[in-house]
Every structure is written in C-alpha cells, then in structure tokens.
Design a protein around this motif. Structure first.
Motif, PDB file in Angstrom:
ATOM      1  N   GLN A  90     -35.675 -26.690  44.853  1.00  8.23           N
ATOM      2  CA  GLN A  90     -35.238 -28.000  45.326  1.00  8.23           C
ATOM      3  C   GLN A  90     -36.444 -28.914  45.524  1.00  8.23           C
ATOM      4  O   GLN A  90     -37.374 -28.591  46.253  1.00  8.23           O
ATOM      5  CB  GLN A  90     -34.479 -27.869  46.643  1.00  8.23           C
ATOM      6  N   SER A  91     -36.419 -30.056  44.876  1.00 13.01           N
ATOM      7  CA  SER A  91     -37.484 -31.037  45.005  1.00 13.01           C
ATOM      8  C   SER A  91     -36.882 -32.425  44.809  1.00 13.01           C
ATOM      9  O   SER A  91     -35.747 -32.566  44.351  1.00 13.01           O
ATOM     10  CB  SER A  91     -38.593 -30.783  43.974  1.00 13.01           C
ATOM     11  N   ALA A  92     -37.650 -33.431  45.167  1.00 11.80           N
ATOM     12  CA  ALA A  92     -37.183 -34.811  45.033  1.00 11.80           C
ATOM     13  C   ALA A  92     -38.386 -35.727  44.871  1.00 11.80           C
ATOM     14  O   ALA A  92     -39.498 -35.400  45.301  1.00 11.80           O
ATOM     15  CB  ALA A  92     -36.360 -35.225  46.242  1.00 11.80           C
ATOM     16  N   GLY A  93     -38.154 -36.885  44.250  1.00 15.72           N
ATOM     17  CA  GLY A  93     -39.216 -37.852  44.048  1.00 15.72           C
ATOM     18  C   GLY A  93     -39.474 -38.673  45.299  1.00 15.72           C
ATOM     19  O   GLY A  93     -38.564 -39.306  45.829  1.00 15.72           O
ATOM     20  N   GLY A 105     -29.144 -38.956  50.144  1.00 16.00           N
ATOM     21  CA  GLY A 105     -29.768 -37.665  50.345  1.00 16.00           C
ATOM     22  C   GLY A 105     -30.404 -37.073  49.115  1.00 16.00           C
ATOM     23  O   GLY A 105     -31.218 -36.146  49.211  1.00 16.00           O
ATOM     24  N   LEU A 106     -30.072 -37.581  47.920  1.00 17.35           N
ATOM     25  CA  LEU A 106     -30.676 -37.120  46.675  1.00 17.35           C
ATOM     26  C   LEU A 106     -31.839 -38.007  46.249  1.00 17.35           C
ATOM     27  O   LEU A 106     -32.409 -37.799  45.178  1.00 17.35           O
ATOM     28  CB  LEU A 106     -29.625 -37.069  45.565  1.00 17.35           C
ATOM     29  N   ASP A 222     -18.785 -39.366  56.170  1.00 18.74           N
ATOM     30  CA  ASP A 222     -17.742 -38.962  55.243  1.00 18.74           C
ATOM     31  C   ASP A 222     -18.290 -38.217  54.029  1.00 18.74           C
ATOM     32  O   ASP A 222     -17.523 -37.844  53.138  1.00 18.74           O
ATOM     33  CB  ASP A 222     -16.937 -40.185  54.783  1.00 18.74           C
ATOM     34  N   GLU A 223     -19.593 -37.984  53.979  1.00 16.96           N
ATOM     35  CA  GLU A 223     -20.179 -37.244  52.869  1.00 16.96           C
ATOM     36  C   GLU A 223     -20.169 -35.750  53.161  1.00 16.96           C
ATOM     37  O   GLU A 223     -19.942 -35.311  54.294  1.00 16.96           O
ATOM     38  CB  GLU A 223     -21.607 -37.729  52.601  1.00 16.96           C
ATOM     39  N   SER A 224     -20.447 -34.966  52.135  1.00 17.13           N
ATOM     40  CA  SER A 224     -20.483 -33.519  52.262  1.00 17.13           C
ATOM     41  C   SER A 224     -21.521 -33.093  53.296  1.00 17.13           C
ATOM     42  O   SER A 224     -22.570 -33.733  53.425  1.00 17.13           O
ATOM     43  CB  SER A 224     -20.821 -32.898  50.907  1.00 17.13           C
ATOM     44  N   PRO A 225     -21.259 -32.019  54.060  1.00 18.09           N
ATOM     45  CA  PRO A 225     -22.286 -31.532  54.998  1.00 18.09           C
ATOM     46  C   PRO A 225     -23.590 -31.179  54.302  1.00 18.09           C
ATOM     47  O   PRO A 225     -24.663 -31.320  54.891  1.00 18.09           O
ATOM     48  CB  PRO A 225     -21.628 -30.306  55.640  1.00 18.09           C
ATOM     49  N   LEU A 226     -23.525 -30.756  53.052  1.00 17.54           N
ATOM     50  CA  LEU A 226     -24.745 -30.472  52.301  1.00 17.54           C
ATOM     51  C   LEU A 226     -25.578 -31.732  52.102  1.00 17.54           C
ATOM     52  O   LEU A 226     -26.816 -31.693  52.153  1.00 17.54           O
ATOM     53  CB  LEU A 226     -24.404 -29.868  50.932  1.00 17.54           C
ATOM     54  N   MET A 227     -24.926 -32.865  51.851  1.00 20.29           N
ATOM     55  CA  MET A 227     -25.643 -34.112  51.671  1.00 20.29           C
ATOM     56  C   MET A 227     -26.321 -34.545  52.966  1.00 20.29           C
ATOM     57  O   MET A 227     -27.440 -35.069  52.958  1.00 20.29           O
ATOM     58  CB  MET A 227     -24.697 -35.205  51.177  1.00 20.29           C
ATOM     59  N   ARG A 228     -25.659 -34.305  54.101  1.00 20.47           N
ATOM     60  CA  ARG A 228     -26.259 -34.665  55.378  1.00 20.47           C
ATOM     61  C   ARG A 228     -27.499 -33.821  55.657  1.00 20.47           C
ATOM     62  O   ARG A 228     -28.535 -34.334  56.105  1.00 20.47           O
ATOM     63  CB  ARG A 228     -25.230 -34.510  56.492  1.00 20.47           C
TER      64      ARG A 228
END
Length: 470
Positions: A90-93, A105-106, A222-228
C-alpha cells in the motif's frame, strides 16, 4: 553494501502480477474470494460486469478464502466475478503538489482543481520509528490560540488530544489553529465527518489563507470504513513526507473516535471478537500505531530533521472521559485539551478548560517567566472555582481569604485574556506580557491583604489583652 541493501529492498517490494480469484460469498461489505493468495493489505479490483469494477482490500482470511472488504458498495457484484490483484504494497502519492488541495482517502482530488502533480509514492504503513531516532521535545509550537499557548503550551513533535463532546466548537478551534500556527504545513484529516460540515470547515473555519498551506484529507461518514481508516493513514504519510523534507508539520485529525469506529467495523466483519464495550482488540493496536507516527526526528540520510506535531480530537459521548477510546488515547498522548460544555453555555470561546487541560511537555518548552506566570494564573483560577458557588449565593465573606479575594478581583481580566474570537489573532508575546503583569499584580495584592489581615488580628489580640473598658 549500501547499493546491495537497496537492491534487496527493491526485490522485497516486487509486485506479483496476474493473480485472479473468484467471488464466492458476500457478507455485508465483506466478500469471500477463492483462489486469491494475496497478503493482508493488498488492493484488488472486483469486477461488476460491463467493464466496471470496484476497489477492495484484503483484510483477513476465512479458511481457504481471502476476506476482501470493498472501498465502495457491493451493488453489481455477482457470484464468480473476477477479483484481480492490483497492488500488494500500500502506497500513495504525496508531496508539495498536495498543498492547497482537498483529497479523498486514496489521494484523489475532490476539489475540482485538476490532477495533482509533484508527488512521490510513499508507504501508508511504514515500519515504526525507533525510539532512539526521536528528538527530545524542547521547542515550543505556537497554535495561535491564547488559552493553549499560555496555559497548555505545545512543543514541536508533541501529540495532544482535544477531548470534546459534540457541539462545543472543536472544528472552529482546529480551523483557528490551522490559520494561526507557526508550523510550515498543516495536514488536516476529516475522518467520518458529515458531508455538509466538510465544506463549512474549509470555507469558514479554515479559510482561503489557511487552505494555501494545508492539505485536507476527507472521508465522510457515509464512505466505507476502509476508506476512513485509509484516509487517516494517508494523512500521516503526507505529514511524514513533509517532515522528511525538514518541515515542521501540524497534523490535525478529526476524529480519532471515528477512526476507532471504522476499525471496529472492520474487525467485527472478519470475525474478531468484541472486547471493551464492543471495541475489538485491534482497534487499540491500530490507534497506538497511528498516534505514534507523530514526533520529531533526528536528521539522518533520509530525514532532514523535521517534526510532526499531532492534534487529535476525541469525541466523548455524554462527556464521559472514561469511555474506552478516550481512556486509551489519554494513555498514549502527551497531553490533553478539554473543551467544556459549561463554558460554551456561558458564551466562552474557545471553551478550553485550562484547569483540566494538561501538556506533559509544558515544563520543557516554557521559559521561567512564562512558567511562573502560568502557575500563578492557575492558582487564581482554581481558587475562584473553589469559591464560585459561595460567591453566587452571597455566602462568601469578603476578607476571610486574601487569595480568594484576589481571585474574585482578577477573574474578569484573566478570563478575558483567555477568551478569543475565531478571527482574532493570538499574539503570544503580547499575551504573555499581559499575563505576567497580572501575575505580579496578584502577588502584590495577596501580600498586601495578608499584611492587612495580620495587622487586624494583632489589633484584636491587643484589645482582648487590655480587657473590656468600663
């Protein structure tokens, strides 16, 4: 052997290609996938037909099945739908291109200002920072809020909790800090917020000037718990990138309680047994890992010696400071600021209860004059709280206690010093000068009143010794 170590690290981060599983069972937001030997944390794409797909993350295993939780909804997923492995690590810019932007969150922009450039990829879950690589906290970090800077001063690299019930003005305080802090960059994570409040916070509490040097990461309720959960980790990764560049970062997260709620949903969905009031054990493990990512580091070959000062809000439902998340957070953090509902009802802003608020690094970041003035102010406030009810009902006898009399005389100017409008700048040096003068004045008043009281007692004793006059 430096070049060889780098090669080994590159091999360890090699991404497998071509792994595809099939959907077998759907349970709420969790999908059981067959024939997908992907490690926990892997990102996948779940086919929905007609070339559409939804992102998901491997969160556990159930016998021979991989448990995947979707980042969106499960609508359109059919039995046997393909699940393609997209990324293991898992990585992000992150980087300078995020400044002034609002992302999810992405790391995708949601402000309509186009794509983000000038970013480098960074791991969302790096290895824990070693204890011996952290600097001691001995430099102050001004927030621009007088009640905090004067009475619960923060240091660069400190982790402070803001404990508050709903509706006591914590978002306004965070926006005021984002505008007034002397940090180089502010990273603000709005975790589980109401969608309506996000725009209000950015436009009203943060403002245009605050946004220019801030990164706002948003994941609404209202987003997925994973997104939070991912939004909280992305905010930490963005702050770590600025820190490694040598900048001082103010990381504000609203709120840790909703992060814990999201992690609890994830744990319960994969069969983790609940422990304390429905919270699963992994909640407190992940919460400690998240909070420990703030701090000040020594300069080395990677980090240029910046710092991350963490400010985390904790919702205390029913103003109960002993509920599991609040209790665990107080044990991890380096201090806490209490926002009082009673002060809100009196029209105070910010509603900081300075007597209940604690900064564990205050003695390391204050000069001697500041420390002495702060201690005298705390004594006056504590004495006034002790006799406040007696004064209100008229039962207090003036002259019975010099300290109480002085507290009554100075409570109004002291309270006015700690109050501050949301748009009012908190000039620390000027505020400290006023508090120091007030502390000196109170000391002189107490000494004078003690001398007068002692003199009156001596006169009474002399009159009693002479006996009654005929």
């Amino acid at each position: 052997m430096t070049w060889l170590d780098a090669e080994f690290d590159a091999v360890a981060r090699t991404e497998p290609l071509g792994l595809t599983g099939r959907v077998r069972v759907v349970r709420g937001l969790t999908i059981l996938v067959a024939e997908l030997p992907a490690p926990i944390g892997s990102l996948v794409q779940i086919g929905q037909g007609a070339g559409r797909s939804v992102a998901g993350e491997v969160v556990g295993f159930d016998n021979e099945y991989a448990a995947v939780m979707v980042l969106g909804g499960t609508g359109g997923i059919v039995p046997g739908a393909p699940v393609v492995l997209e990324r293991v690590h898992q990585s992000a810019g992150v980087g300078a291109g995020l400044l002034g932007r609002v992302v999810d969150g992405l790391g995708r922009p949601i402000d309509g200002l186009g794509p983000i450039t000038e970013s480098v990829f960074r791991a969302l879950d790096p290895e824990p920072t070693g204890a011996m690589s952290r600097r001691r906290i001995n430099e102050p970090m001004r927030t621009g809020v007088r009640a905090i800077d004067l009475m619960a001063p923060m240091g660069r690299g400190q982790r402070m909790g803001v404990f508050a019930g709903p509706g006591v003005g914590k978002s306004t305080v965070l926006g005021q800090i984002a505008r007034g802090t002397d940090a180089d960059v502010s990273v603000i994570a709005l975790i589980g917020e109401r969608g309506r409040e996000v725009r209000e916070f950015i436009d009203d509490a943060l403002g245009e000037d605050g946004l220019k040097r801030s990164v706002v990461v948003v994941s609404t309720g209202d987003e997925s718990p994973l997104m939070r959960v991912r939004a909280a980790r992305f905010a930490c990764a963005a702050a770590e990138q600025f820190r490694d560049e040598g900048r001082d970062v103010m990381l504000m997260m609203d709120s840790i309680t909703r992060f814990a709620h999201a992690q609890r949903q994830i744990g319960l969905s994969i069969g983790e047994p609940p422990a304390s009031k429905g919270y699963t054990p992994s909640v407190f493990t992940h919460m400690a890992s998240l909070l420990e990512r703030a701090g000040a580091l020594e300069a080395d070959g990677v980090c240029k010696g910046g710092s991350i000062t963490g400010l985390y809000t904790i919702l205390v439902e029913g103003d109960d400071m002993t509920e599991p998340v609040a209790d665990a957070a107080r044990g991890i953090l380096d201090g806490h600021v209490i926002l009082s509902r009673k002060l809100v009802q009196k029209g105070y802003f910010p509603a900081v209860d300075v007597l209940d608020s604690v900064s564990r690094v205050a003695s390391s970041v204050m000069e001697s004059g500041h420390a002495a003035a702060r201690m005298q102010a705390l004594k006056l406030l504590a004495k006034h709280r002790e006799i406040e009810e007696l004064v209100q009902i008229g039962a207090y006898a003036s002259g019975s206690d010099p300290e109480a009399d002085t507290a009554i005389d100075l409570i109004e100017p002291l309270t006015e010093l700690l109050r501050q409008r949301p748009d009012e700048p908190g000039r620390f040096e000027k505020s400290l000068e006023l508090m120091t003068k007030m502390a000196l004045q109170s000391g002189e008043m107490i000494q004078q009143r003690r001398a007068m009281r002692q003199q009156a007692q001596q006169m009474n004793q002399q009159q009693m010794a002479q006996g009654p006059r005929r």
